[in-house]
Design an enzyme around this catalytic site. Structure first.
Site, short mmCIF file in Angstrom:
data_model
loop_
_atom_site.label_atom_id
_atom_site.label_comp_id
_atom_site.label_asym_id
_atom_site.label_seq_id
_atom_site.Cartn_x
_atom_site.Cartn_y
_atom_site.Cartn_z
N PRO A 24 0.82 -1.21 0.00
CA PRO A 24 0.00 0.00 0.00
C PRO A 24 0.86 1.27 0.00
O PRO A 24 0.52 2.25 -0.68
CB PRO A 24 -0.83 -0.12 1.29
CG PRO A 24 -0.89 -1.58 1.56
CD PRO A 24 0.46 -2.10 1.13
N TYR A 25 1.96 1.24 0.73
CA TYR A 25 2.86 2.39 0.76
C TYR A 25 3.46 2.64 -0.62
O TYR A 25 3.47 3.77 -1.12
CB TYR A 25 3.97 2.15 1.79
CG TYR A 25 4.97 3.28 1.90
CD1 TYR A 25 4.71 4.38 2.71
CD2 TYR A 25 6.17 3.24 1.19
CE1 TYR A 25 5.62 5.42 2.82
CE2 TYR A 25 7.08 4.28 1.30
CZ TYR A 25 6.80 5.37 2.10
OH TYR A 25 7.71 6.39 2.19
N ALA A 26 3.96 1.58 -1.26
CA ALA A 26 4.57 1.74 -2.58
C ALA A 26 3.55 2.24 -3.60
O ALA A 26 3.85 3.11 -4.42
CB ALA A 26 5.17 0.42 -3.04
N SER B 172 0.90 4.03 -2.96
CA SER B 172 0.60 5.43 -2.65
C SER B 172 1.68 6.35 -3.17
O SER B 172 1.40 7.44 -3.70
CB SER B 172 0.41 5.63 -1.14
OG SER B 172 1.63 5.57 -0.43
#
Length: 254
Positions: A158-160, A162
């Site tokens: 999810p971080y990547a 985003s």
């Protein structure tokens, strides 16, 4: 004291620690009036006090970048206080849960990470852009990451996602507003000392070894090194730089 930003008004989100705090302090040191934005009152007040002690001018704005009304009020408070907005560093973000494979992440974690890192950046721009255009233009720098330029290799998809999205947002807005005197760029930090990273580096030898293997320069960055890039992107020295993703990572991306 340099005066690259004398008379300029700047918003810095995620300003209560790490890269955001360092950027807020440096903008003020170079003459800007700074709206330091975050969710933690005590830490925000400490940033403002440090700026005041050094002879600068700042105010803390408590805001949640994932909440449209909060972001709108943040920009309105800044313009009400100083009459304009010239630069913004949209830096607020969270890491979310890791390490987990793609199918093992919860929707709650997905929504939380994208809500702050990507939607929050868009919301900031949604309200910052009209204020900057009203002042004749300006410069925005969004915080992406080395993980906006490569796959996730530590179980935080999810971080990547985003941070990849932040780059698409940055490049699109740069194209749309270039002829209106507004530049939009992104900084892509590598591993950087912060209250998010340092405890994990100190507590987990395997994680530290993983990080150190990634960095050709052989060390984790100091927040001041990322701040230098952010201020350059906002300055007149970068007047022909637009829609760019600047990796500051010790050679990780290469």
């Amino acid at each position: 004291m340099q005066d690259r930003f004398e008379g300029k008004v700047v918003i810095v989100t995620g300003a209560t620690s790490g890269i955001g705090r360092e950027v807020a302090l440096r903008f003020a040191r170079e003459g800007a009036k700074v709206a330091a934005v975050g969710r933690r009152q005590a830490e925000g007040d400490a940033v403002v006090a440090a700026i005041a002690a050094a002879g600068g001018e700042a105010m803390f704005v408590r805001a949640d970048v994932a909440d449209p009304a909060s972001v709108e009020a943040m920009v309105a408070a800044t313009v009400e206080r100083w009459g304009r907005l010239d630069c913004a560093f949209n830096n607020a973000g969270i890491g979310g849960e890791s390490p987990k494979r793609t199918a093992d992440h919860t929707k709650e974690n997905w929504d939380a990470v994208l809500g702050i890192n990507l939607t929050g950046t868009w919301l900031c721009m949604k309200y910052e852009i009209p204020a900057m255009l009203a002042a004749g233009g300006g410069a925005i720098v969004n915080t992406s990451s080395i993980y906006g330029l490569k796959r996730s290799d530590m179980g935080h998809v999810p971080y990547a996602v985003s941070k990849h999205g932040v780059l698409a947002l940055t490049k699109t807005a740069a194209y749309e507003y270039a002829k209106k005197g507004l530049r939009v760029n992104a900084v892509c930090p590598g591993w950087t000392h912060s209250e998010m990273i340092d405890p994990a580096l100190e507590a987990d030898a395997k994680f530290r070894a993983f990080v150190e293997r990634q960095i050709p320069s052989g060390r984790v960055a100091d927040a001041s090194e990322i701040a230098e890039a952010v201020l350059w992107l906002c300055s007149g020295a970068a007047s022909y730089v637009n829609g760019h993703a600047l990796s500051v990572d010790g050679g990780v991306i290469g």
